[in-house]
Motif scaffolding. Sequence first.
Motif, mmCIF file in Angstrom:
data_model
loop_
_atom_site.group_PDB
_atom_site.id
_atom_site.type_symbol
_atom_site.label_atom_id
_atom_site.label_comp_id
_atom_site.label_asym_id
_atom_site.label_seq_id
_atom_site.Cartn_x
_atom_site.Cartn_y
_atom_site.Cartn_z
ATOM 1 N N ALA A 78 0.813 -1.052 0.093
ATOM 2 C CA ALA A 78 0.029 -0.103 0.127
ATOM 3 C C ALA A 78 0.751 1.280 0.079
ATOM 4 O O ALA A 78 0.751 2.406 -0.797
ATOM 5 C CB ALA A 78 -0.877 -0.078 1.075
ATOM 6 N N ALA A 79 1.802 1.346 0.731
ATOM 7 C CA ALA A 79 2.644 2.588 0.823
ATOM 8 C C ALA A 79 3.700 2.922 -0.331
ATOM 9 O O ALA A 79 3.763 3.733 -0.825
ATOM 10 C CB ALA A 79 3.767 2.336 2.105
ATOM 11 N N HIS B 261 1.143 3.901 -3.030
ATOM 12 C CA HIS B 261 0.871 5.245 -3.059
ATOM 13 C C HIS B 261 2.016 6.101 -3.498
ATOM 14 O O HIS B 261 1.796 7.235 -4.128
ATOM 15 C CB HIS B 261 0.512 5.349 -1.399
ATOM 16 C CG HIS B 261 -0.230 6.694 -1.482
ATOM 17 N ND1 HIS B 261 0.271 7.738 -0.231
ATOM 18 C CD2 HIS B 261 -1.389 7.255 -1.924
ATOM 19 C CE1 HIS B 261 -0.636 8.603 -0.457
ATOM 20 N NE2 HIS B 261 -1.411 8.485 -1.330
ATOM 21 N N SER B 262 3.095 5.709 -3.032
ATOM 22 C CA SER B 262 4.364 6.587 -3.255
ATOM 23 C C SER B 262 4.530 6.522 -4.992
ATOM 24 O O SER B 262 4.650 7.715 -5.354
ATOM 25 C CB SER B 262 5.547 5.933 -2.618
ATOM 26 O OG SER B 262 6.675 6.580 -3.142
ATOM 27 N N ARG C 157 1.962 8.745 -6.369
ATOM 28 C CA ARG C 157 2.054 10.167 -6.060
ATOM 29 C C ARG C 157 3.368 10.976 -7.112
ATOM 30 O O ARG C 157 3.303 11.926 -7.546
ATOM 31 C CB ARG C 157 2.371 10.599 -4.748
ATOM 32 C CG ARG C 157 1.344 10.264 -3.896
ATOM 33 C CD ARG C 157 1.105 10.967 -2.279
ATOM 34 N NE ARG C 157 1.327 12.261 -2.404
ATOM 35 C CZ ARG C 157 0.332 13.227 -2.415
ATOM 36 N NH1 ARG C 157 -0.675 12.873 -2.588
ATOM 37 N NH2 ARG C 157 0.679 14.503 -2.169
ATOM 38 N N ASP D 279 -5.898 14.136 -0.695
ATOM 39 C CA ASP D 279 -6.633 13.035 0.055
ATOM 40 C C ASP D 279 -6.432 11.767 -0.749
ATOM 41 O O ASP D 279 -7.406 10.866 -0.576
ATOM 42 C CB ASP D 279 -8.199 13.372 0.109
ATOM 43 C CG ASP D 279 -8.309 14.598 1.004
ATOM 44 O OD1 ASP D 279 -7.282 14.813 1.887
ATOM 45 O OD2 ASP D 279 -9.345 15.427 0.903
ATOM 46 N N SER D 280 -5.288 11.528 -1.654
ATOM 47 C CA SER D 280 -5.189 10.242 -2.325
ATOM 48 C C SER D 280 -4.740 9.145 -0.967
ATOM 49 O O SER D 280 -4.153 9.534 0.040
ATOM 50 C CB SER D 280 -3.922 10.151 -3.168
ATOM 51 O OG SER D 280 -2.815 10.583 -2.739
ATOM 52 N N ALA D 281 -5.219 7.875 -1.426
ATOM 53 C CA ALA D 281 -4.813 6.842 -0.371
ATOM 54 C C ALA D 281 -4.914 5.715 -1.279
ATOM 55 O O ALA D 281 -5.606 5.420 -2.366
ATOM 56 C CB ALA D 281 -5.851 6.719 0.578
ATOM 57 N N VAL D 282 -4.175 4.789 -0.790
ATOM 58 C CA VAL D 282 -4.349 3.258 -1.078
ATOM 59 C C VAL D 282 -4.414 2.188 0.018
ATOM 60 O O VAL D 282 -3.778 2.440 1.005
ATOM 61 C CB VAL D 282 -2.909 2.758 -2.121
ATOM 62 C CG1 VAL D 282 -2.923 1.405 -2.444
ATOM 63 C CG2 VAL D 282 -2.519 3.811 -3.266
ATOM 64 N N ALA D 283 -5.205 1.481 -0.011
ATOM 65 C CA ALA D 283 -5.345 0.412 0.785
ATOM 66 C C ALA D 283 -5.062 -0.989 -0.039
ATOM 67 O O ALA D 283 -5.727 -1.308 -1.265
ATOM 68 C CB ALA D 283 -7.083 0.177 1.242
ATOM 69 N N ILE E 100 -7.859 2.193 -4.641
ATOM 70 C CA ILE E 100 -7.044 3.256 -4.925
ATOM 71 C C ILE E 100 -8.122 4.370 -4.811
ATOM 72 O O ILE E 100 -8.865 4.341 -5.525
ATOM 73 C CB ILE E 100 -6.176 3.409 -6.407
ATOM 74 C CG1 ILE E 100 -5.025 2.499 -6.180
ATOM 75 C CG2 ILE E 100 -5.573 4.827 -6.680
ATOM 76 C CD1 ILE E 100 -5.473 1.160 -6.630
ATOM 77 N N ALA E 101 -7.693 5.486 -3.992
ATOM 78 C CA ALA E 101 -8.713 6.710 -3.907
ATOM 79 C C ALA E 101 -7.808 7.947 -4.210
ATOM 80 O O ALA E 101 -6.910 8.148 -3.788
ATOM 81 C CB ALA E 101 -9.118 6.873 -2.475
#
Length: 143
Positions: A55-56, A59-60, A63, A75-79, A101-102
């Motif tokens: 996830a990290a 997300h990196s 970005r 407010d981006s995020a990844v679960a 992915i948000a």
Amino acid sequence: MKTLYTAEALASGEGRDGNARTNDGKLDVALASPKELGGNGEGTNPEQLFAAGYAACFHSALRLVGRKERADLTDSAVAARIHIGPLTDSEGFGLAAELEIALPALDRETAEQLMHKAHQVCPYSNATRGNMAVDLKLVEFAA
């Protein structure tokens, strides 16, 4: 590949029930099999650690590609969900991943393009490609 960084960790104990720690001491966790796999569930497990790392990392990558395209990443995020189960054609076990992915500040088309570009850049995606199923799902985007 030119190495830019090397992470080091040691796992010890009774396999999935023991301890894992990094050489710098920043991560030191008790390991325990989840109750679903017959353990007591009183520690973390390798699948949780993999989920957090994937996830990290994704997300990196998201970005990184988003900044290159000057996209609004507010407010981006990844679960991540990591599944483990027996392989059908052997006695071994396998993994599968779901990434949600948000990208709430982007329209669906732009968000999907960035998601797929990030999947090409992310080291975890590159390591798992062809080795395990990875399902990408866009869960939040601007209407």
